[in-house]
Design a protein around this motif. Structure first.
Motif, PDB file in Angstrom:
ATOM      1  N   UNK A 161       0.834  -1.203   0.000  1.00  0.00           N
ATOM      2  CA  UNK A 161       0.000   0.000   0.000  1.00  0.00           C
ATOM      3  C   UNK A 161       0.871   1.257   0.000  1.00  0.00           C
ATOM      4  N   UNK A 162       1.938   1.249   0.784  1.00  0.00           N
ATOM      5  CA  UNK A 162       2.846   2.401   0.804  1.00  0.00           C
ATOM      6  C   UNK A 162       3.537   2.581  -0.544  1.00  0.00           C
ATOM      7  N   UNK A 163       3.896   1.476  -1.180  1.00  0.00           N
ATOM      8  CA  UNK A 163       4.526   1.565  -2.491  1.00  0.00           C
ATOM      9  C   UNK A 163       3.549   2.141  -3.515  1.00  0.00           C
ATOM     10  N   UNK A 164       2.274   1.795  -3.402  1.00  0.00           N
ATOM     11  CA  UNK A 164       1.269   2.362  -4.296  1.00  0.00           C
ATOM     12  C   UNK A 164       1.155   3.864  -4.075  1.00  0.00           C
ATOM     13  N   UNK A 165       1.114   4.298  -2.821  1.00  0.00           N
ATOM     14  CA  UNK A 165       1.037   5.726  -2.526  1.00  0.00           C
ATOM     15  C   UNK A 165       2.223   6.474  -3.126  1.00  0.00           C
ATOM     16  N   UNK A 166       3.417   5.933  -2.931  1.00  0.00           N
ATOM     17  CA  UNK A 166       4.625   6.576  -3.459  1.00  0.00           C
ATOM     18  C   UNK A 166       4.604   6.593  -4.991  1.00  0.00           C
ATOM     19  N   UNK A 167       4.147   5.511  -5.595  1.00  0.00           N
ATOM     20  CA  UNK A 167       4.125   5.408  -7.050  1.00  0.00           C
ATOM     21  C   UNK A 167       3.167   6.425  -7.667  1.00  0.00           C
ATOM     22  N   UNK A 168       2.013   6.619  -7.033  1.00  0.00           N
ATOM     23  CA  UNK A 168       1.046   7.592  -7.554  1.00  0.00           C
ATOM     24  C   UNK A 168       1.664   8.989  -7.557  1.00  0.00           C
ATOM     25  N   UNK A 169       2.354   9.334  -6.486  1.00  0.00           N
ATOM     26  CA  UNK A 169       2.994  10.649  -6.422  1.00  0.00           C
ATOM     27  C   UNK A 169       4.099  10.759  -7.473  1.00  0.00           C
ATOM     28  N   UNK A 170       4.937   9.729  -7.580  1.00  0.00           N
ATOM     29  CA  UNK A 170       6.025   9.753  -8.579  1.00  0.00           C
ATOM     30  C   UNK A 170       5.481   9.921  -9.985  1.00  0.00           C
ATOM     31  N   UNK A 171       4.451   9.159 -10.324  1.00  0.00           N
ATOM     32  CA  UNK A 171       3.888   9.212 -11.679  1.00  0.00           C
ATOM     33  C   UNK A 171       3.261  10.570 -11.967  1.00  0.00           C
ATOM     34  N   UNK A 172       2.601  11.152 -10.973  1.00  0.00           N
ATOM     35  CA  UNK A 172       2.012  12.469 -11.187  1.00  0.00           C
ATOM     36  C   UNK A 172       3.092  13.524 -11.395  1.00  0.00           C
ATOM     37  N   UNK A 173       4.194  13.409 -10.671  1.00  0.00           N
ATOM     38  CA  UNK A 173       5.297  14.356 -10.861  1.00  0.00           C
ATOM     39  C   UNK A 173       5.844  14.256 -12.282  1.00  0.00           C
ATOM     40  N   UNK A 174       5.901  13.045 -12.816  1.00  0.00           N
ATOM     41  CA  UNK A 174       6.385  12.848 -14.182  1.00  0.00           C
ATOM     42  C   UNK A 174       5.457  13.507 -15.206  1.00  0.00           C
ATOM     43  N   UNK A 175       4.165  13.540 -14.895  1.00  0.00           N
ATOM     44  CA  UNK A 175       3.169  14.095 -15.825  1.00  0.00           C
ATOM     45  C   UNK A 175       3.130  15.617 -15.763  1.00  0.00           C
ATOM     46  N   UNK A 176       3.284  16.178 -14.572  1.00  0.00           N
ATOM     47  CA  UNK A 176       3.114  17.614 -14.369  1.00  0.00           C
ATOM     48  C   UNK A 176       4.379  18.406 -14.690  1.00  0.00           C
TER      49      UNK A 176
END
Length: 205
Positions: A161-176
């Motif tokens: 679950x923590x890895x999912x939380x971190x991944x969502x933030x990482x992926x959004x940073x890549x998009x923005x």
């Protein structure tokens, strides 16, 4: 964890102040702030992981959070879906498409982990019954056996679950863009601090 969290919140307020005051046309200032925000939240996960090493059940209970903060709690932390509500509104069509793809992937992963947690909860009662059936009932042996086995399963779910939380933030940073990322972290910090302060007021009644 309570002492760390109180100090961490103070740092989050300082971070928020800097995020909302930085000029939007200064990417040279955005990147250090983004790195600081990433490090700030990484520090929280580090301390929570250390607590989980000692006591997974206390890590899951999030006893250091207010009632309102816990209302957004999901498998040992913030529900990843909250991150999508903190995104800036000025997304391009391409960004919107990529965000939606990420959101759908995240929702599927959320359902998968919720199913894993349901299995853990079922295993708790099954393991207790098996321990009792094998005579491990004296001096709390059945309880200890069940706690150890279920704790291992809960830790695995927490890590995912923590890895999912971190991944969502990482992926959004890549998009923005960097300016959008600054606003993303500012909104995220502001929302969290609002949850916290409103929670304190609620606890006071």
């Amino acid at each position: 964890m309570e002492h760390f969290y109180s100090q961490w919140l103070i740092q989050e307020q300082h971070l928020l102040n800097d995020l909302i005051s930085v000029p939007q046309d200064r990417p040279d200032l955005h990147i250090p702030l983004i790195n600081r925000a990433v490090s700030h939240y990484a520090e929280y996960y580090k301390h929570k992981s250390q607590l989980a090493d000692r006591d997974i059940f206390r890590a899951f209970s999030a006893y250091w959070l207010t009632y309102i903060e816990r209302s957004f709690f999901w498998l040992g932390g913030l529900n990843p879906g909250i991150f999508f509500h903190s995104l800036p509104l000025d997304l391009t069509l391409d960004q919107s498409y990529r965000v939606e793809q990420l959101r759908q992937q995240t929702m599927r992963r959320i359902h998968e982990l919720e199913e894993k947690m349901r299995v853990v909860e079922e295993a708790m009662s099954v393991l207790m019954a098996l321990a009792a059936a094998h005579g491990k009932v004296r001096n709390g042996e059945a309880r200890g056996y069940t706690t150890e086995r279920v704790g291992e399963m809960m830790r695995a779910v927490l890590d995912e679950a923590d890895e999912l939380r971190k991944n969502v933030v990482r992926k959004n940073i890549e998009i923005l863009s960097t300016a959008q990322t600054v606003r993303f972290f500012a909104t995220l910090a502001h929302r969290h601090l609002c949850f916290y302060w409103h929670g304190l007021q609620y606890n006071g009644f």
